[in-house]
Design a protein around this motif. Sequence first.
Motif, PDB file in Angstrom:
ATOM      1  N   GLN A  86       5.714 -86.478  -4.819  1.00 44.09           N
ATOM      2  CA  GLN A  86       5.766 -87.867  -5.911  1.00 44.09           C
ATOM      3  C   GLN A  86       5.630 -86.980  -7.689  1.00 44.09           C
ATOM      4  O   GLN A  86       5.771 -87.279  -8.864  1.00 44.09           O
ATOM      5  CB  GLN A  86       5.065 -88.731  -6.673  1.00 44.09           C
ATOM      6  CG  GLN A  86       5.128 -89.723  -5.535  1.00 44.09           C
ATOM      7  CD  GLN A  86       6.424 -90.703  -5.491  1.00 44.09           C
ATOM      8  OE1 GLN A  86       7.036 -90.762  -6.367  1.00 44.09           O
ATOM      9  NE2 GLN A  86       6.985 -90.082  -3.952  1.00 44.09           N
ATOM     10  N   GLN A  87       5.406 -85.566  -7.244  1.00 42.90           N
ATOM     11  CA  GLN A  87       5.044 -84.187  -8.525  1.00 42.90           C
ATOM     12  C   GLN A  87       6.653 -83.812  -8.831  1.00 42.90           C
ATOM     13  O   GLN A  87       7.615 -84.548  -7.888  1.00 42.90           O
ATOM     14  CB  GLN A  87       4.118 -83.696  -7.525  1.00 42.90           C
ATOM     15  CG  GLN A  87       3.000 -83.933  -7.912  1.00 42.90           C
ATOM     16  CD  GLN A  87       2.630 -84.605  -7.672  1.00 42.90           C
ATOM     17  OE1 GLN A  87       1.882 -83.995  -9.154  1.00 42.90           O
ATOM     18  NE2 GLN A  87       1.376 -85.545  -7.908  1.00 42.90           N
ATOM     19  N   GLU A  88       6.242 -83.420 -10.187  1.00 45.39           N
ATOM     20  CA  GLU A  88       7.544 -83.039 -10.731  1.00 45.39           C
ATOM     21  C   GLU A  88       8.490 -81.738  -9.935  1.00 45.39           C
ATOM     22  O   GLU A  88       7.695 -81.075  -9.777  1.00 45.39           O
ATOM     23  CB  GLU A  88       7.355 -82.139 -11.784  1.00 45.39           C
ATOM     24  CG  GLU A  88       7.200 -83.072 -13.722  1.00 45.39           C
ATOM     25  CD  GLU A  88       7.097 -83.567 -14.611  1.00 45.39           C
ATOM     26  OE1 GLU A  88       7.358 -81.953 -14.899  1.00 45.39           O
ATOM     27  OE2 GLU A  88       6.096 -83.926 -15.218  1.00 45.39           O
ATOM     28  N   SER A 144       1.712 -90.245  -9.531  1.00 44.58           N
ATOM     29  CA  SER A 144       1.355 -89.108  -9.923  1.00 44.58           C
ATOM     30  C   SER A 144       0.758 -87.999 -10.792  1.00 44.58           C
ATOM     31  O   SER A 144       0.329 -87.003 -10.935  1.00 44.58           O
ATOM     32  CB  SER A 144       3.117 -89.027 -10.988  1.00 44.58           C
ATOM     33  OG  SER A 144       3.483 -87.791 -11.137  1.00 44.58           O
TER      34      SER A 144
END
Length: 469
Positions: A427-429, A219
């Motif tokens: 995998q980012q917010e 991330s």
Amino acid sequence: MTDTLRPVEQALPDAAPTASGSPQKLKRSIGIVGGTLLTLSCVTPASTLFVVVPDLFSSLGTATALTIAIGSLLCIAVAFCYSELGTLIPSAGGEYAMVSTMAGRLAGWLVFVLSLLVVMIVPPVIAMGTADYLAPIVHLNPSMAGAGVMLLATLAGLLDLRANAWITGVFLVLEVIAAAVVAVLGFTHSQRGVGSLTSMQVAGSGGHTDTVTAMLVVSGLAIALFITQGFSTAVYLSEELENPRRNVARTVLATLAISTVIILVPVVAITMGASDLSTLTGGDISSMVTAWSNSAVGTFVSLCVALAIINAGIVMVIQNSRVLFASARDKAWPEPINQSLSRLGRFGSPWVATLLVGVPGALLCFVNLDTLYGVTGVSVTAMYLLVAVAALLARRGQHRHTPAWRMPLWPAMPVLLIAVLAYILSQQEATYLLWTGGITAGATLYWAFYLRPRRETRWLVSIPEDVQA
């Protein structure tokens, strides 16, 4: 011997047709030294170290150096893509000119929007850090200080590019000295060994030690990629570099190597020299420097960082104004806007585009940019992904024989890069992905309802024809 690039519509069937008349060209006025100084200044190693890296320390702790090292390795593949495409398509449009030529006009438009997000958000975010590092001398409101830096950078951006190369070069020397001081102090006050760099620990709540997971590292790679992102400035300056077929690749690769050393070595030193894990996780580098030395040294480093931030502002305004200039020259907007943005001033700089970047940037210093900062990381990753796709397509048709710098391990390099960047994005917010996706969707609607129906007169991506071999 002088080589030329064909108009875009001759490169691919869905690419833009040539605009009628000769598009305005920027003046070729800088060599590899000036280009490297400007590009390094856009990476702005010291301000990145003092403004961006502390956020990684807060979430990754001792894994920060490892994450930046992995990001730097990925950036080698990205730099190869930029070097090949930048020498093949030397345009002030940077990523969007390259992607439009290779992957079609819609893909190029989306890259332009992603780059526009980055160029409008990043300068004020970094500029607002000025107040923290002027604190030893004067206490300023962060928003007011950031706005002042943006306005100063705008004035400098109106000058001749050669003059700016020397201005930013002087500032660059000071910020390299600051980074070196931090590295020396950190290593000479080491509290832990080299093994701590892979211990994967971060201070948690209540004095507990938490483990940094592999997913947290993945991330964090979006920010790690952003840390050395400025090497792409060489591509934006390719219309103003002498002998771009040779100098663009040299500038891109040299800048990445130098900036990685300037950033990564102090990060390793800080990780080893922090008095405890809580101090490292807190990320207050100025306080660490003062604790390792004295207040005078801490003040000197802080002032160097403040100058580095001003330096970064100047170069970012220069780079970003070129993006808007190129978009107007390529007819991205209604005609009155195109005419205004493509005007060149007495020093050869696109003065309206420069003002349009700098003045709104000053206003953005009064806005909470936390969410937009997250969007920037997503935007940079997505932009790199599309550039890698363009690099994968760079050797078909006539481009197979066009003189250009060619990356090693093609096509394996761009294919691997596409896979890794796609995974990093996943995998980012969700919030940042939704914001970026929403803006991209809006840009697609603009393309569908304004640009595409006017494809004969709008978004005509042009490539300068005075490229020297």
